[in-house]
Design a protein around this motif. Sequence first.
Motif, PDB file in Angstrom:
ATOM      1  N   TYR A  76      -6.283  -0.967  -9.336  1.00  0.00           N
ATOM      2  CA  TYR A  76      -5.593  -1.319 -10.443  1.00  0.00           C
ATOM      3  C   TYR A  76      -4.712  -0.331 -11.321  1.00  0.00           C
ATOM      4  CZ  TYR A  76      -5.896  -3.485 -15.263  1.00  0.00           C
ATOM      5  OH  TYR A  76      -5.497  -4.243 -16.409  1.00  0.00           O
ATOM      6  N   GLY A  77      -3.673  -0.533 -11.847  1.00  0.00           N
ATOM      7  CA  GLY A  77      -2.701   0.180 -12.685  1.00  0.00           C
ATOM      8  C   GLY A  77      -1.790   0.785 -11.657  1.00  0.00           C
ATOM      9  N   ARG A  78      -1.844   0.404 -10.352  1.00  0.00           N
ATOM     10  CA  ARG A  78      -0.567   1.114  -9.535  1.00  0.00           C
ATOM     11  C   ARG A  78       0.646   0.272  -9.739  1.00  0.00           C
ATOM     12  NH1 ARG A  78      -1.041  -1.060  -3.616  1.00  0.00           N
ATOM     13  NH2 ARG A  78      -2.361  -3.201  -4.090  1.00  0.00           N
ATOM     14  N   LYS A  79       1.618   1.053  -9.160  1.00  0.00           N
ATOM     15  CA  LYS A  79       2.960   0.437  -9.420  1.00  0.00           C
ATOM     16  C   LYS A  79       3.374  -0.053  -8.246  1.00  0.00           C
ATOM     17  CE  LYS A  79       4.323   3.831 -12.960  1.00  0.00           C
ATOM     18  NZ  LYS A  79       5.029   4.938 -13.419  1.00  0.00           N
ATOM     19  N   THR A  80       2.405  -0.116  -7.213  1.00  0.00           N
ATOM     20  CA  THR A  80       3.025  -0.738  -5.869  1.00  0.00           C
ATOM     21  C   THR A  80       2.114  -1.915  -5.724  1.00  0.00           C
ATOM     22  OG1 THR A  80       1.022   0.573  -5.068  1.00  0.00           O
ATOM     23  CG2 THR A  80       3.334   1.596  -4.896  1.00  0.00           C
ATOM     24  N   LYS A  81       2.338  -2.679  -4.403  1.00  0.00           N
ATOM     25  CA  LYS A  81       1.560  -3.845  -4.291  1.00  0.00           C
ATOM     26  C   LYS A  81       1.489  -3.914  -2.644  1.00  0.00           C
ATOM     27  CE  LYS A  81       3.878  -6.820  -7.767  1.00  0.00           C
ATOM     28  NZ  LYS A  81       4.493  -8.178  -7.962  1.00  0.00           N
ATOM     29  N   GLY A  82       0.401  -4.760  -2.255  1.00  0.00           N
ATOM     30  CA  GLY A  82       0.069  -4.867  -0.995  1.00  0.00           C
ATOM     31  C   GLY A  82      -0.801  -4.037  -0.441  1.00  0.00           C
ATOM     32  N   PHE A  83      -1.100  -3.780   0.883  1.00  0.00           N
ATOM     33  CA  PHE A  83      -2.085  -3.041   1.482  1.00  0.00           C
ATOM     34  C   PHE A  83      -1.434  -1.634   1.636  1.00  0.00           C
ATOM     35  CE2 PHE A  83      -3.766  -1.055   5.273  1.00  0.00           C
ATOM     36  CZ  PHE A  83      -5.325  -1.314   5.025  1.00  0.00           C
ATOM     37  N   LEU A  84      -2.240  -0.570   1.152  1.00  0.00           N
ATOM     38  CA  LEU A  84      -1.782   0.661   1.482  1.00  0.00           C
ATOM     39  C   LEU A  84      -3.081   1.477   1.748  1.00  0.00           C
ATOM     40  CD1 LEU A  84       0.598   1.317  -1.553  1.00  0.00           C
ATOM     41  CD2 LEU A  84       1.164   1.292   0.839  1.00  0.00           C
ATOM     42  N   LEU A  85      -2.844   2.537   2.727  1.00  0.00           N
ATOM     43  CA  LEU A  85      -3.950   3.445   2.825  1.00  0.00           C
ATOM     44  C   LEU A  85      -3.559   4.794   1.762  1.00  0.00           C
ATOM     45  CD1 LEU A  85      -4.380   3.363   6.732  1.00  0.00           C
ATOM     46  CD2 LEU A  85      -6.145   2.886   5.116  1.00  0.00           C
ATOM     47  N   VAL A  94       0.412   5.377  -7.057  1.00  0.00           N
ATOM     48  CA  VAL A  94       0.586   4.598  -5.801  1.00  0.00           C
ATOM     49  C   VAL A  94      -0.358   3.836  -5.441  1.00  0.00           C
ATOM     50  CG1 VAL A  94       1.084   5.032  -3.443  1.00  0.00           C
ATOM     51  CG2 VAL A  94       2.395   6.555  -5.186  1.00  0.00           C
ATOM     52  N   ILE A  95      -1.893   4.370  -5.636  1.00  0.00           N
ATOM     53  CA  ILE A  95      -2.764   3.507  -5.344  1.00  0.00           C
ATOM     54  C   ILE A  95      -3.771   3.400  -6.346  1.00  0.00           C
ATOM     55  CG2 ILE A  95      -2.678   4.500  -2.788  1.00  0.00           C
ATOM     56  CD1 ILE A  95      -5.093   6.352  -3.753  1.00  0.00           C
ATOM     57  N   GLY A  96      -3.617   3.583  -7.554  1.00  0.00           N
ATOM     58  CA  GLY A  96      -4.636   3.409  -8.625  1.00  0.00           C
ATOM     59  C   GLY A  96      -5.588   5.151  -8.896  1.00  0.00           C
ATOM     60  N   ASP A  97      -6.018   4.725 -10.132  1.00  0.00           N
ATOM     61  CA  ASP A  97      -6.777   6.170 -10.297  1.00  0.00           C
ATOM     62  C   ASP A  97      -8.212   6.307  -9.573  1.00  0.00           C
ATOM     63  OD1 ASP A  97      -7.913   4.137 -11.832  1.00  0.00           O
ATOM     64  OD2 ASP A  97      -7.319   4.803 -13.910  1.00  0.00           O
ATOM     65  N   GLU A  98      -8.856   5.023  -9.589  1.00  0.00           N
ATOM     66  CA  GLU A  98     -10.047   5.332  -8.903  1.00  0.00           C
ATOM     67  C   GLU A  98     -10.264   5.569  -7.497  1.00  0.00           C
ATOM     68  OE1 GLU A  98     -11.163   1.447 -10.462  1.00  0.00           O
ATOM     69  OE2 GLU A  98     -12.391   2.397 -12.401  1.00  0.00           O
ATOM     70  N   PRO A  99      -9.196   4.749  -6.641  1.00  0.00           N
ATOM     71  CA  PRO A  99      -9.009   5.195  -5.292  1.00  0.00           C
ATOM     72  C   PRO A  99      -8.574   6.446  -4.868  1.00  0.00           C
ATOM     73  CG  PRO A  99      -8.206   2.893  -5.719  1.00  0.00           C
ATOM     74  CD  PRO A  99      -8.213   3.606  -7.037  1.00  0.00           C
ATOM     75  N   ALA A 100      -7.573   7.095  -6.067  1.00  0.00           N
ATOM     76  CA  ALA A 100      -7.097   8.269  -5.780  1.00  0.00           C
ATOM     77  C   ALA A 100      -8.327   9.336  -6.209  1.00  0.00           C
ATOM     78  CB  ALA A 100      -5.977   8.836  -6.878  1.00  0.00           C
ATOM     79  N   GLN A 101      -9.309   9.028  -7.146  1.00  0.00           N
ATOM     80  CA  GLN A 101     -10.405   9.985  -7.381  1.00  0.00           C
ATOM     81  C   GLN A 101     -11.387  10.018  -6.199  1.00  0.00           C
ATOM     82  OE1 GLN A 101     -12.641   8.849 -10.974  1.00  0.00           O
ATOM     83  NE2 GLN A 101     -14.515   9.118  -9.807  1.00  0.00           N
TER      84      GLN A 101
END
Length: 346
Positions: A76-85, A94-101
């Motif tokens: 949530y909140g990322r500027k990208t779309k689709g599947f990303l690792l 790029v991937i959202g704050d919680e995944p980055a955390q």
Amino acid sequence: MKLLRWLLLPFSLIYGLVVTIRNWCYDAGVFKSTGFNRPVIVVGNLDVGGAGKSPMTEYLIRLFQDEKPTILSRGYGRKTKGFLLAGDNPQASVIGDEPAQFKHKFPKVTVAVCEKRVAGIQQLKDKYSLVILDDAYQHRALKPGFSILLFDYNRLNQPRLVLPTGNLREPFSGRERADVIVISKCPPTLADAEMAIIKKHIKPLPNQQLFFACINYLALQNVNGATVYQNIDEQTAVFLLTGIANPMPLLSHLKNHTSIINHHKYPDHHQFTLKNISKLADDFFACTSQKKLIITTEKDAQRLGEQELQPAIKKLPVLVLPIGISFLNNGKQQFDNLVTKYVRQY
């Protein structure tokens, strides 16, 4: 504002009806719900906003670290779309704050984002033995193997109304899909008598286990994750920077140590700007207290790591207050056994 929300009650009734019909269609098999022959754990809540999903996800990462779990989030909140690792140095944009955390705290864990969780798992299932989904309880296209539903203790007495009048994403009956219900953010001294009252309020089904957990505040860290041994007392002026759904538990925790708190409060997942940081810096440097700190949350720290903010952030002594969870009433072993039994059956 409260009056305006009550005026929107007709829209809540329509929204609630639509969600109820949608859930029925998934339950009846009219809409397809995809399951997998791998353990899939979903962490979620019914309310809009924070109920402690990230600390619960991190708890599960630690519990199953030997299984090398994969974390899948919407981002949530990322500027990208689709599947990303997530790479080795993930950015919240790029991937959202919680995944980055998650990736910063657990660099050896695979973290992925995808709006369509089924598509995300299909890309992960052949490589990883366990997938944990953060905030996917309402994603009915996915049939989870094990669902953990969180309720914020501080919101239990709010009206059980769906959006926009209330804060529920779906009717309260949605709790019946959960395997485990956890009342999060409880006072550490929650009495057995109040637990019994809450159980009557939640009304778990006979097959559902109910647990109680509190926030466990850990030692302060710098923005690089290194522990900082800093004492907070009544002479400490704290400048608190938050962009989370419910900062009140954190604010209450800090008030136990000092009454000098300058709270810079922004909406959940707020993308901090140079103007925001400049205002924080002006207030901080204008403070004449000999002992002063800037404190933020782990999730907010991810959004402070954006490249355009770095020159301004490096000039400020920003500290991060990480949190965990602790189960009450000797519930940890029972919770661990339940989730572990599910995972080990594969």
